[in-house]
Design an enzyme around this catalytic site. Structure first.
Site, PDB file in Angstrom:
ATOM      1  N   HIS A 299       0.824  -1.208   0.000  1.00  0.00           N
ATOM      2  CA  HIS A 299       0.000   0.000   0.000  1.00  0.00           C
ATOM      3  C   HIS A 299       0.860   1.260   0.000  1.00  0.00           C
ATOM      4  O   HIS A 299       0.539   2.248  -0.660  1.00  0.00           O
ATOM      5  CB  HIS A 299      -0.925  -0.048   1.221  1.00  0.00           C
TER       6      HIS A 299
ATOM      7  N   GLU B 296       1.959   1.970  -3.397  1.00  0.00           N
ATOM      8  CA  GLU B 296       0.856   2.560  -4.159  1.00  0.00           C
ATOM      9  C   GLU B 296       0.855   4.081  -3.997  1.00  0.00           C
ATOM     10  O   GLU B 296       0.712   4.826  -4.955  1.00  0.00           O
ATOM     11  CB  GLU B 296      -0.454   1.942  -3.679  1.00  0.00           C
ATOM     12  N   HIS B 297       1.044   4.559  -2.784  1.00  0.00           N
ATOM     13  CA  HIS B 297       1.122   6.007  -2.553  1.00  0.00           C
ATOM     14  C   HIS B 297       2.328   6.614  -3.263  1.00  0.00           C
ATOM     15  O   HIS B 297       2.244   7.686  -3.862  1.00  0.00           O
ATOM     16  CB  HIS B 297       1.229   6.291  -1.048  1.00  0.00           C
TER      17      HIS B 297
END
Lengths: 433, 459
Positions: free
Chosen positions: B70, B73-74
């Site tokens: 995650h 992803e950022h």
């Protein structure tokens, strides 16, 4: 994760197909207004029926009546010579057996229902929706049951910092105006079956109905559906005028909470439909806070400083001045730091307005993204229902991009300063430490 | 209010089912470097959804580095060799596009929705960040704090989310599904930019990616553009070791979470079969239908009896998703009404499944489920993005988009006997984990956070 894309709640309309959008509109003899777009590529029909039956019409001391009336339309329908009474299970099963999807609609201004059906099943689906709108039985026993659930839900919501913030914010903005009325255990308990019956009779009336249809039917079929949906609805008297919105005096309110984040809301009543400032405000707000990662607020609070997962600003135009609202969440110990940045960003924007580059970027996005606002039945339905309810011109969609292109930086600065005065802002901070 | 786990197979069948002609309008190509391209032509409106799905998610993380998928992803928005941080979003915005990304247990996906003339531009942007992402320590330092805010917003301050997190960590002792996608807070505090960089280097490769394009496009043109921008990116050797399969559960497990809330809440998760063979598996389809019988619409069994008739619950739910890379669950949950305890609600929920086990389901009930299933294939055509999502999820979970139609057809053939059989087989105690939320009263003086601040000795 979904990155938080802040969107304005201003609805826009656009055409589904390559050709210009054809919105047909007419008024029935009983006063109901109809808007229709034929869309033949999928054999479905999407429709909505909206009345002037939103939360602002709650009787004094009985906040929640509009919502309860709306929710209970599907709890039972009265029998007649041609159709038997139905209970909530039978109603639900009837829609399910048709694979029809019904929905409830309620906001501050409007209350009503929506329906999605296969065109092959539309007769039965529309017939059932007609009964819900015209002949609800409001079983007293189910009212009692639903009140219990509503109150359990309300109490749960009252533990949440985001809900506490929203309630305090709308009370601060609207004070005793219906837009600021809050659901309470007492107000729910005060609602009687007679209240539901009276509310329904006064507000679910043919001459205040706005029927919007998008689908694979003809105009005459649409007319038939609109007539059927409203044939059994009475005529309604003019509804009482609402008091004017007088902006509260503003100021900061801090509310304690043990949450790990502080929730911050800031703003004031600002915009109604229609309003000559609408397009400058919408374009300007893209720059300030609704353009997601390219907005000033996101840039200052999240990108540059990592203080929040999401910060945004939006105008919510309503029948009377709806709120301008900035919202964000941040670790409780960072609340004051974040607040300072937000205030500086807003002050800066009010003073300078957008730069030329920002204005161009806003127009590029709004105009270039127009087709995304109308590329499905569902999106079209929302946009056209809004046009119908708020009496916007039928060419609203056709002129939308041109209106955006026309906006100047000076207009944005003037419109923002006309509508927003930071000394009148209410600022709610829940959970700061 | 109640935490609903999206029932993916039901979602596929109920909400996202394509029209019969999906096979005719969807095509698939594979580039020489192993990247798969799937194109779903839909010429209804001049818009396109463009998605890149990487077959890597939180399931692939290991201890101490949860949340890495995650976090990457950022970081995918924070600059490449050719773009400054934030430039990606600026360019998509300038095109009038909408964009976002999401990380799940099994995959990480990035998408843009644009007017069709911008497809080439967004492809170029995705190819650029697949190959050329840069990792700035300061950008990471800021962004990991944003992620901590996200964790606070979505989990730490949400009692039911806290319960779900604890439930997964209890139900799975060994399997990585026990970890939250966003990561444990301590792991976020100790994550470095090198962790994210290594993740990108190992896993972001064309042979670990699937492009899904849905909308007003020509498949041949999409193929040409995909070749132009992605074929020069070299494949990588993907080494997936240590599956950490969950050992068989041999007895009931329980976990309690106390958090500031008004209402108690309970969630029961049963370990059940996943869909592995779309042509042959029967039990996952029967489980899907069972979930629909229990909670597929507003008069399904759980709500009709427990909420509206017996009034022992304010909210109830059942969900199942058979489509996943890892093990799957059947979940029952509910908020008891005043006067009912969570233990009692557990009993009532399980009794509804036992009722199916004993008495079966009626043909009418099955017919109602299937009617909605068939219609949803048609309704689904109203969303180009929804169709793209459906294709992507199937592809990431070890299936093919071609299975979508097949599964719809097979769901229509599920019999009452099959539904009864799974209700009898999978809902005992031994594969069950129960999570209970015990509400703590809210007081003005209650300044204690629901979650202790991350602490512990530095290592």
């Amino acid at each position: 994760m979904f990155k938080l894309i802040a969107g304005t709640v201003l609805a826009f309309a656009c055409s589904l197909s390559h050709a210009a959008l054809q919105i047909q509109s007419w008024t029935l003899d009983n006063g109901a207004r109809v808007l229709f777009v034929q869309s033949t590529t999928i054999p479905i029909l999407d429709l909505s029926v909206d009345f002037d039956a939103g939360a602002r019409r709650d009787p004094a001391g009985k906040v929640g009546t509009a919502a309860m009336t709306n929710a209970m339309l599907s709890r039972g329908v009265v029998g007649s010579t041609i159709a038997p009474a139905l209970n909530e299970s039978q109603i639900s099963d009837a829609f399910a057996d048709l694979a029809a999807q019904r929905g409830n609609r309620l906001d501050n201004d409007r209350g009503g229902m929506s329906l999605r059906t296969l065109t092959t099943e539309r007769q039965a689906a529309v017939a059932m929706l007609t009964r819900l709108l015209a002949q609800p039985s409001f079983p007293a026993e189910l009212l009692a049951r639903d009140k219990v659930r509503t109150i359990a839900n309300l109490k749960e919501n009252l533990t949440k910092p985001e809900v506490i913030a929203e309630r305090a914010f709308s009370t601060a903005l609207y004070s005793t105006h219906p837009y600021g009325a809050q659901l309470t255990e007492a107000s729910v308990n005060a609602i009687t079956r007679d209240d539901l019956v009276a509310f329904h009779r006064q507000h679910y009336v043919a001459n205040h109905a706005v029927i919007t249809m998008i689908g694979d039917i003809s105009r005459s079929e649409a007319d038939g559906i609109a007539r059927e949906l409203t044939a059994q609805l009475p005529q309604g008297a003019a509804l009482p005028a609402l008091p004017p919105v007088v902006a509260g005096k503003g100021g900061e309110q801090r509310i304690a909470h043990s949450s790990s984040q502080a929730h911050i809301l800031m703003g004031m009543p600002a915009l109604q439909r229609p309003d000559a400032d609408f397009f400058p405000l919408m374009v300007g707000n893209y720059v300030l806070g609704s353009g997601g990662f390219v907005s000033r607020l996101m840039n200052e609070v999240r990108e540059k400083r990592g203080l929040t997962y999401g910060v945004s600003s939006y105008f919510e135009p309503m029948a009377q001045p709806g709120p301008f609202q900035i919202g964000l969440q941040t670790k409780a110990e960072q609340a004051d730091q974040a607040l300072k940045i937000v205030r500086e960003t807003v002050d800066g924007f009010l003073k300078q307005g957008p730069t030329a580059a920002e204005l161009k970027a806003a127009k590029d996005n709004l105009v270039g993204g127009f087709s995304l606002r109308i590329d499905s039945n569902k999106k079209l339905l929302e946009n056209i229902a809004m046009i119908g309810f708020y009496g916007l011109p039928l060419d609203y969609l056709d002129t939308w991009t041109a209106n955006v292109e026309r906006v100047t930086a000076a207009q944005i600065r003037e419109a923002f300063n006309r509508k927003l005065h930071t000394e009148q802002f209410s600022t709610i901070i829940v959970g700061a430490r | 209010m109640k935490l609903r786990i999206k029932t993916l197979l039901v979602a596929v069948s109920m909400l996202l089912a394509p029209v019969i002609a999906l096979a005719a309008q969807t095509q698939e190509f594979t580039l020489k470097n192993g990247m798969k391209i799937i194109v779903n032509e839909d010429h209804r409106a001049p818009t396109v959804a463009h998605m890149i799905w990487y077959r890597i998610g939180s399931v692939d993380e290991r201890n101490g580095t949860t949340g890495t998928a995650h976090a990457l992803e950022h970081m995918m928005f924070k600059g490449t060799k050719h773009l400054k941080p934030g430039e990606f979003s600026r360019r998509v915005a300038q095109m009038g596009g909408r964009e976002n990304a999401f990380t799940s247990k099994d995959y990480t996906a990035y998408f843009q929705q644009i007017e069709k003339s911008h497809l080439e531009a967004v492809m170029a942007l995705e190819a650029d960040r697949m190959a050329n992402l840069i990792f700035d320590k300061e950008e990471f330092g800021r962004e990991i704090r944003v992620i901590m805010e996200e964790r606070r917003l979505r989990t730490d301050d949400q009692p039911q989310a806290m319960l779900y997190e604890a439930l997964m960590a209890t139900a799975y002792a060994a399997h990585p599904y026990r970890n939250p996608i966003i990561g444990w807070m301590d792991d976020l505090e100790n994550m470095t930019v090198e962790d994210v960089k290594a993740w990108h280097e190992h896993w972001y490769a064309p042979n670990n990616a699937t492009m899904v394009v849905s909308g007003d496009v020509d498949a041949k043109q999409v193929q040409r553009l995909a070749e132009k921008y992605f074929s020069k990116i070299k494949p990588k050797t993907l080494v997936r070791t240590r599956p950490q399969n969950e050992p068989e559960q041999k007895g009931i497990k329980r976990v309690t979470v106390k958090a500031p809330a008004e209402n108690p809440y309970v969630m029961l998760t049963f370990k059940v079969p996943a869909l592995r063979d779309a042509d042959k598996d029967e039990e996952p389809l029967a489980l899907d239908v069972l979930a629909a019988v229990l909670d597929g619409y507003d008069n399904a069994r759980l709500g009709a009896r427990l909420v509206r008739t017996d009034r022992v619950a304010n909210e109830v739910g059942a969900s199942y998703s058979g489509v996943a890379r890892g093990p799957v669950q059947f979940i029952l949950d509910g908020t008891p009404a005043a006067g009912t305890t969570t233990e009692q609600l557990e009993g009532y929920l399980r009794a509804e499944v036992a009722r199916v086990a004993k008495e079966g389901v009626s043909e009418d009930e099955l017919k109602r489920v299937k009617t909605q299933l068939i219609a949803s294939q048609i309704y689904k055509r109203d969303s180009v993005f929804g169709q793209a999502m459906e294709i992507g999820v199937m592809e990431m979970s070890g299936h093919s988009w071609k299975d979508i139609d097949r599964l719809i057809a097979r769901l229509r053939d599920v019999t009452p006997q099959q539904v009864q059989a799974v209700a009898q087989k999978y809902f005992g105690d031994d594969a069950l984990t129960i999570g209970t939320l015990v509400p703590l009263p809210m007081t003005d003086k209650d300044k204690q956070p629901a979650v202790p601040a991350s602490s512990g000795p530095l290592r």
